[in-house]
Write a protein that holds these residues in place. Structure first.
Motif, PDB file in Angstrom:
ATOM      1  N   LEU A 101       0.857  -1.178   0.000  1.00  0.00           N
ATOM      2  CA  LEU A 101       0.000   0.000   0.000  1.00  0.00           C
ATOM      3  C   LEU A 101       0.896   1.231   0.000  1.00  0.00           C
ATOM      4  O   LEU A 101       1.714   1.414   0.897  1.00  0.00           O
ATOM      5  N   VAL A 102       0.737   2.056  -1.030  1.00  0.00           N
ATOM      6  CA  VAL A 102       1.521   3.283  -1.155  1.00  0.00           C
ATOM      7  C   VAL A 102       0.640   4.463  -0.799  1.00  0.00           C
ATOM      8  O   VAL A 102      -0.422   4.657  -1.389  1.00  0.00           O
ATOM      9  N   THR A 103       1.075   5.241   0.191  1.00  0.00           N
ATOM     10  CA  THR A 103       0.408   6.484   0.559  1.00  0.00           C
ATOM     11  C   THR A 103       1.330   7.609   0.108  1.00  0.00           C
ATOM     12  O   THR A 103       2.474   7.687   0.556  1.00  0.00           O
ATOM     13  N   ALA A 104       0.843   8.434  -0.801  1.00  0.00           N
ATOM     14  CA  ALA A 104       1.678   9.470  -1.402  1.00  0.00           C
ATOM     15  C   ALA A 104       1.132  10.855  -1.098  1.00  0.00           C
ATOM     16  O   ALA A 104      -0.072  11.075  -1.090  1.00  0.00           O
ATOM     17  N   ALA A 147      -2.436  13.666  -3.541  1.00  0.00           N
ATOM     18  CA  ALA A 147      -2.468  12.814  -2.353  1.00  0.00           C
ATOM     19  C   ALA A 147      -3.287  11.588  -2.714  1.00  0.00           C
ATOM     20  O   ALA A 147      -4.430  11.719  -3.170  1.00  0.00           O
ATOM     21  N   PHE A 148      -2.683  10.410  -2.555  1.00  0.00           N
ATOM     22  CA  PHE A 148      -3.416   9.196  -2.887  1.00  0.00           C
ATOM     23  C   PHE A 148      -2.904   8.000  -2.115  1.00  0.00           C
ATOM     24  O   PHE A 148      -1.807   8.010  -1.576  1.00  0.00           O
ATOM     25  N   ASP A 149      -3.754   6.991  -2.052  1.00  0.00           N
ATOM     26  CA  ASP A 149      -3.441   5.679  -1.505  1.00  0.00           C
ATOM     27  C   ASP A 149      -3.724   4.680  -2.615  1.00  0.00           C
ATOM     28  O   ASP A 149      -4.859   4.610  -3.097  1.00  0.00           O
ATOM     29  N   GLU A 150      -2.722   3.917  -3.023  1.00  0.00           N
ATOM     30  CA  GLU A 150      -2.892   2.912  -4.073  1.00  0.00           C
ATOM     31  C   GLU A 150      -2.195   1.633  -3.672  1.00  0.00           C
ATOM     32  O   GLU A 150      -1.148   1.670  -3.026  1.00  0.00           O
ATOM     33  N   GLU A 187      -2.717 -15.566  -7.125  1.00  0.00           N
ATOM     34  CA  GLU A 187      -3.838 -15.003  -7.879  1.00  0.00           C
ATOM     35  C   GLU A 187      -4.406 -13.859  -7.051  1.00  0.00           C
ATOM     36  O   GLU A 187      -4.884 -14.075  -5.940  1.00  0.00           O
ATOM     37  N   PRO A 188      -4.351 -12.628  -7.579  1.00  0.00           N
ATOM     38  CA  PRO A 188      -4.907 -11.513  -6.806  1.00  0.00           C
ATOM     39  C   PRO A 188      -6.420 -11.654  -6.684  1.00  0.00           C
ATOM     40  O   PRO A 188      -7.055 -12.294  -7.517  1.00  0.00           O
ATOM     41  N   ALA A 236      -8.065  -3.569  -6.918  1.00  0.00           N
ATOM     42  CA  ALA A 236      -7.904  -2.333  -7.672  1.00  0.00           C
ATOM     43  C   ALA A 236      -6.482  -1.870  -7.404  1.00  0.00           C
ATOM     44  O   ALA A 236      -5.960  -2.048  -6.315  1.00  0.00           O
ATOM     45  N   GLY A 237      -5.861  -1.311  -8.389  1.00  0.00           N
ATOM     46  CA  GLY A 237      -4.502  -0.824  -8.190  1.00  0.00           C
ATOM     47  C   GLY A 237      -3.608  -1.165  -9.350  1.00  0.00           C
ATOM     48  O   GLY A 237      -4.050  -1.332 -10.475  1.00  0.00           O
ATOM     49  N   PHE A 238      -2.323  -1.309  -9.054  1.00  0.00           N
ATOM     50  CA  PHE A 238      -1.297  -1.486 -10.062  1.00  0.00           C
ATOM     51  C   PHE A 238      -0.491  -2.743  -9.764  1.00  0.00           C
ATOM     52  O   PHE A 238      -0.586  -3.315  -8.687  1.00  0.00           O
ATOM     53  N   ASP A 239       0.332  -3.141 -10.719  1.00  0.00           N
ATOM     54  CA  ASP A 239       1.135  -4.351 -10.576  1.00  0.00           C
ATOM     55  C   ASP A 239       2.536  -4.044 -10.048  1.00  0.00           C
ATOM     56  O   ASP A 239       3.073  -2.961 -10.283  1.00  0.00           O
TER      57      ASP A 239
END
Length: 178
Positions: free
Chosen positions: A64-67, A91-94, A109-110, A115-118
């Motif tokens: 989890l990235v909090t930017a 500002a985001f959480d992804e 297997e996700p 939702a999100g990125f690889d």
């Protein structure tokens, strides 16, 4: 990258890239944390550097990235059409999802609702997330300031009436009240 003392004993790493290696973070226990200070990072398609802070948290299946980032971009004033430079705060959480479990070395297997990125090759690339949030953060009609002269005011002109339709101007639509 250099490590500096951080909040609550976590080292703050400095980076000038939006490509971050998380291969060791994925092998650590759930709740492991990394902090980064982003300084003038460049990304494809962006005009200027990005600066701010990142917090990467190892979850049970992802990172989890909090930017909290900021950058400048060029746009046109919606009033006078002059070019201007805008400061955009992002500002985001992804979530970033790995294709395999780093500790076990097996494919995972996700979840279908993910939702999100690889995570690719043990690295996360924040460029696409930053680009998407930058586009969402742009004002629809930016203004250059309170003293913006705006577009030149002109007297409104009535549209010319086609004589073939002039007879319709005499009709009035009557409606019944509800």
């Amino acid at each position: 990258m250099t490590a500096e003392s951080g909040i609550a004993g976590h080292a703050v790493r400095r980076t000038t890239s939006l490509l971050i290696n998380v291969s060791t973070l994925l092998q650590e226990p759930i709740g492991s944390l990394r902090r980064y200070e982003v300084v003038d990072a460049r990304a494809n398609g962006l005009e200027s550097g990005i600066s701010g802070s990142l917090r990467l948290l190892r979850t049970d299946q992802s990172v989890l990235v909090t930017a909290s980032l900021s950058t400048t971009t060029r746009d046109l004033c919606g009033g006078c059409l002059q070019e201007l430079e805008l400061l955009i705060d992002l500002a985001f959480d992804e979530e970033f999802w790995p294709a395999s479990d780093a500790a076990l070395g097996v494919a995972v297997e996700p979840p279908p609702e993910r939702a999100g990125f690889d995570v690719n090759g043990g690295q996360i690339d924040l460029s696409e997330a930053v680009r998407q949030y930058l586009e969402m953060g742009r004002p629809m009609s930016p203004r250059c300031g309170a003293a913006c002269p705006g577009l030149i005011d002109r007297e409104p002109q009535e549209a010319p009436i086609d004589e073939r339709w002039s007879a319709l101007a005499n009709f009035k639509i009557e409606s019944e009240p509800d």
